[in-house]
Write a protein that holds these residues in place. Sequence first.
Motif, mmCIF file in Angstrom:
data_model
loop_
_atom_site.group_PDB
_atom_site.id
_atom_site.type_symbol
_atom_site.label_atom_id
_atom_site.label_comp_id
_atom_site.label_asym_id
_atom_site.label_seq_id
_atom_site.Cartn_x
_atom_site.Cartn_y
_atom_site.Cartn_z
ATOM 1 N N THR A 88 20.615 -4.101 -3.300
ATOM 2 C CA THR A 88 20.500 -5.462 -3.824
ATOM 3 C C THR A 88 19.880 -6.404 -2.800
ATOM 4 O OG1 THR A 88 22.457 -5.110 -5.202
ATOM 5 C CG2 THR A 88 21.779 -7.386 -4.841
ATOM 6 N N VAL A 89 20.339 -6.313 -1.564
ATOM 7 C CA VAL A 89 19.843 -7.202 -0.508
ATOM 8 C C VAL A 89 18.367 -6.929 -0.203
ATOM 9 C CG1 VAL A 89 20.051 -7.793 1.939
ATOM 10 C CG2 VAL A 89 22.106 -7.544 0.538
ATOM 11 N N THR A 90 18.010 -5.657 0.028
ATOM 12 C CA THR A 90 16.640 -5.338 0.428
ATOM 13 C C THR A 90 15.623 -5.596 -0.688
ATOM 14 O OG1 THR A 90 17.051 -3.014 -0.142
ATOM 15 C CG2 THR A 90 17.289 -3.633 2.173
ATOM 16 N N ILE A 91 15.985 -5.285 -1.936
ATOM 17 C CA ILE A 91 15.059 -5.529 -3.054
ATOM 18 C C ILE A 91 14.847 -7.033 -3.247
ATOM 19 C CG2 ILE A 91 14.778 -5.350 -5.563
ATOM 20 C CD1 ILE A 91 16.180 -2.606 -5.388
ATOM 21 N N SER A 92 15.919 -7.815 -3.163
ATOM 22 C CA SER A 92 15.803 -9.278 -3.312
ATOM 23 C C SER A 92 14.892 -9.866 -2.236
ATOM 24 C CB SER A 92 17.186 -9.924 -3.237
ATOM 25 O OG SER A 92 18.028 -9.434 -4.258
ATOM 26 N N LEU A 93 15.089 -9.439 -0.998
ATOM 27 C CA LEU A 93 14.274 -9.963 0.103
ATOM 28 C C LEU A 93 12.810 -9.535 -0.012
ATOM 29 C CD1 LEU A 93 16.726 -9.479 3.111
ATOM 30 C CD2 LEU A 93 16.007 -11.635 2.089
ATOM 31 N N SER A 94 12.567 -8.309 -0.485
ATOM 32 C CA SER A 94 11.187 -7.846 -0.629
ATOM 33 C C SER A 94 10.446 -8.646 -1.701
ATOM 34 C CB SER A 94 11.152 -6.356 -0.972
ATOM 35 O OG SER A 94 11.684 -6.121 -2.260
ATOM 36 N N LEU A 95 11.155 -9.035 -2.772
ATOM 37 C CA LEU A 95 10.539 -9.851 -3.833
ATOM 38 C C LEU A 95 10.243 -11.265 -3.345
ATOM 39 C CD1 LEU A 95 12.670 -8.723 -6.924
ATOM 40 C CD2 LEU A 95 10.335 -8.028 -6.315
ATOM 41 N N LEU A 96 10.907 -11.686 -2.287
ATOM 42 C CA LEU A 96 10.650 -13.000 -1.696
ATOM 43 C C LEU A 96 9.494 -12.956 -0.692
ATOM 44 C CD1 LEU A 96 11.440 -15.982 -1.057
ATOM 45 C CD2 LEU A 96 13.070 -15.061 0.603
ATOM 46 N N PHE A 97 9.509 -11.952 0.187
ATOM 47 C CA PHE A 97 8.553 -11.936 1.300
ATOM 48 C C PHE A 97 7.180 -11.364 0.950
ATOM 49 C CE2 PHE A 97 12.478 -12.353 3.862
ATOM 50 C CZ PHE A 97 12.081 -13.405 4.671
ATOM 51 N N ALA A 124 -4.180 -5.896 1.395
ATOM 52 C CA ALA A 124 -4.114 -4.502 0.940
ATOM 53 C C ALA A 124 -2.770 -3.848 1.257
ATOM 54 C CB ALA A 124 -5.252 -3.695 1.554
ATOM 55 N N ILE A 125 -2.154 -4.223 2.382
ATOM 56 C CA ILE A 125 -0.923 -3.553 2.819
ATOM 57 C C ILE A 125 0.335 -4.199 2.235
ATOM 58 C CG2 ILE A 125 -0.439 -4.929 4.892
ATOM 59 C CD1 ILE A 125 -0.302 -1.092 4.626
ATOM 60 N N SER A 126 0.232 -5.384 1.654
ATOM 61 C CA SER A 126 1.410 -6.121 1.163
ATOM 62 C C SER A 126 2.275 -5.342 0.169
ATOM 63 C CB SER A 126 0.973 -7.451 0.531
ATOM 64 O OG SER A 126 0.338 -8.264 1.482
ATOM 65 N N PRO A 127 1.702 -4.589 -0.794
ATOM 66 C CA PRO A 127 2.554 -3.885 -1.772
ATOM 67 C C PRO A 127 3.489 -2.832 -1.172
ATOM 68 C CG PRO A 127 0.283 -4.017 -2.546
ATOM 69 C CD PRO A 127 0.275 -4.471 -1.134
ATOM 70 N N ILE A 128 3.299 -2.483 0.096
ATOM 71 C CA ILE A 128 4.157 -1.458 0.703
ATOM 72 C C ILE A 128 5.560 -2.000 0.987
ATOM 73 C CG2 ILE A 128 3.844 -1.809 3.195
ATOM 74 C CD1 ILE A 128 3.273 1.157 3.456
ATOM 75 N N ILE A 129 5.725 -3.320 1.021
ATOM 76 C CA ILE A 129 6.994 -3.927 1.446
ATOM 77 C C ILE A 129 8.165 -3.536 0.542
ATOM 78 C CG2 ILE A 129 8.195 -6.118 1.865
ATOM 79 C CD1 ILE A 129 5.397 -7.248 2.662
ATOM 80 N N PRO A 130 8.084 -3.720 -0.802
ATOM 81 C CA PRO A 130 9.232 -3.307 -1.632
ATOM 82 C C PRO A 130 9.467 -1.801 -1.622
ATOM 83 C CG PRO A 130 7.382 -4.015 -2.999
ATOM 84 C CD PRO A 130 7.048 -4.376 -1.597
ATOM 85 N N ILE A 131 8.400 -1.032 -1.436
ATOM 86 C CA ILE A 131 8.546 0.433 -1.386
ATOM 87 C C ILE A 131 9.374 0.830 -0.170
ATOM 88 C CG2 ILE A 131 7.299 2.630 -1.207
ATOM 89 C CD1 ILE A 131 4.920 1.235 -2.574
ATOM 90 N N VAL A 132 9.030 0.274 0.986
ATOM 91 C CA VAL A 132 9.763 0.568 2.223
ATOM 92 C C VAL A 132 11.198 0.061 2.127
ATOM 93 C CG1 VAL A 132 9.887 0.078 4.699
ATOM 94 C CG2 VAL A 132 7.692 0.602 3.661
ATOM 95 N N ALA A 133 11.390 -1.071 1.439
ATOM 96 C CA ALA A 133 12.738 -1.644 1.305
ATOM 97 C C ALA A 133 13.702 -0.664 0.652
ATOM 98 C CB ALA A 133 12.669 -2.936 0.490
ATOM 99 N N VAL A 134 13.256 -0.023 -0.420
ATOM 100 C CA VAL A 134 14.121 0.926 -1.137
ATOM 101 C C VAL A 134 14.261 2.239 -0.360
ATOM 102 C CG1 VAL A 134 14.426 2.235 -3.276
ATOM 103 C CG2 VAL A 134 13.536 -0.094 -3.363
ATOM 104 N N SER A 135 13.140 2.761 0.149
ATOM 105 C CA SER A 135 13.192 4.060 0.835
ATOM 106 C C SER A 135 14.033 3.993 2.102
ATOM 107 C CB SER A 135 11.780 4.547 1.172
ATOM 108 O OG SER A 135 11.144 3.689 2.097
#
Length: 515
Positions: A88-97, A124-135
């Motif tokens: 919950t914490v990491t996904i919420s923060l990734s949607l913000l940053f 180009a690299i921005s979409p990796i943030i939510p992926i890394v958050a979950v993994s």
Amino acid sequence: MSKFLKGTLILMIAGLITRLLGFINRIVIARMIGEEGVGLFMMAFPTLVLVISLVQIGLPVAISKAVAEAEARGDKRKTKKILAVSLTVTISLSLLFTPTLMLLAPYLAETLFTDTRIYYPLIAISPIIPIVAVSSVIRGYFQGKQNMRPAAIAQVLEQAVRIALIAILAKAFLPYGIEFAAAGAMIASVLGELASLIYLFTVFKVKKKFPIRRNFFKSLRSSKSTLKELMSIAIPTTGSRMIGSLSWFFEPIVVSHSLLLAGVAAGVATKQYGLLTGYALPLLMLPSFITFSLSTSLVPAISEANASRNHKLVEHRLQQALRFALLTGGLAVIVLYVYAEPLMTLMYGSPKGYEFIRLMAPFFIFHYYQGPLQAILQALDLARAAMINSLIGAIIKISVIFALSSQPSFGINGAALGIAAGTVLITMLHFATVLKKIQFTIYVAEYVKFIIAAVLSSIIGTLFYTKVLIESPLVTRLLIGILIIVITYILFITMFRLLKKNDLLRIPIINKMIR
């Protein structure tokens, strides 16, 4: 073999494969987009690391520690709460940053980095943030259970996908300009991380002991204590990592501006920074897959031993980690220092940047120590002390970089010396902090023997390369030279009894060979 050594061995093998694949990846990038393209890639990358640090806020280490302690008590419900809160914490923060980085990209490229072309790799690299958050949450879960195999396979898969796509994407975008080719390389990284996440999630669904449905997140209502517990570990931990990320974020900014003061043009500064951080540093970082493996395994292993008040086991793990870091890191330093020029020529088709390796290699033995020492501090609830140490080292590093790089007589070498100075200082501070917490013996004689073994191996390797193998082709000279150094080094450390038989017997393959 213990879970600690087994997990470390799995991560070391996977780390070696990953680093080798990563090198192939970097070689392809360097040969396709050149020094300037690599410079754009490396200037954008620290910004991504900073944002990911903000998103993760130290949770991977906290998850690993908390899950290890919950597993030791057999508390499955606690493990479920840890995962629900962390996701919950990491996904919420990734949607913000993630959108924040996209909006700030033009300002970062034009004002801070003094090179507007960095805008495209940043987007180009921005979409990796939510992926890394979950993994990162799933990796922390498996590490806490001391099951290192999923994370190890995911690392290899990520690099394999990245290599498969990077040449295609970089080549496809290259006609539009170097900045677009660098963006293509970033997109390949995003897709590699996505493949890694898909694998981790699939394994997690198979291995988990509880369902992932709506009621999985219902446990959040009664998880305030779990959130507080995780944050008590995560915040100090992220403070340490945040300092490192901020330091890395400011590094290319300070380098570009200080080189500008020294009379170096922006395009040339980008090339020089690419040589330092994209060519030389990856080669110096290559052996750190061993210390990374040790660090990852140390957190749950020492946390479990410390929770059981088994101080003797804590000291034993510490001595093991430091000895492995010294012996493996020492061999890496020798090879890199002696064969810096031919290694760069073989990998990148040019010896450019080998001076940085020669300059920094002797200091990097401290870098190989740093990871295990920081992991020990985190496992012993001394993350705050690690954070303060990192802050001091970061300030010194940035200060030295600015002071030296702005001088024409130093130039980009000032940045190399600044990085080395920060590395040495942080490691020494970590060591002093661990020494205050754990009373353990420092075997000075072993360090003296190690220095003698390292010097003699270097001399023998240099003589063979420059005298005996002088007429041989480059690849032959290099391979034989490295083999000579490895053999002589192993002989010396065995003769000096630095490599202990008990350590070897814990590795199944060597155990069978000896028997």
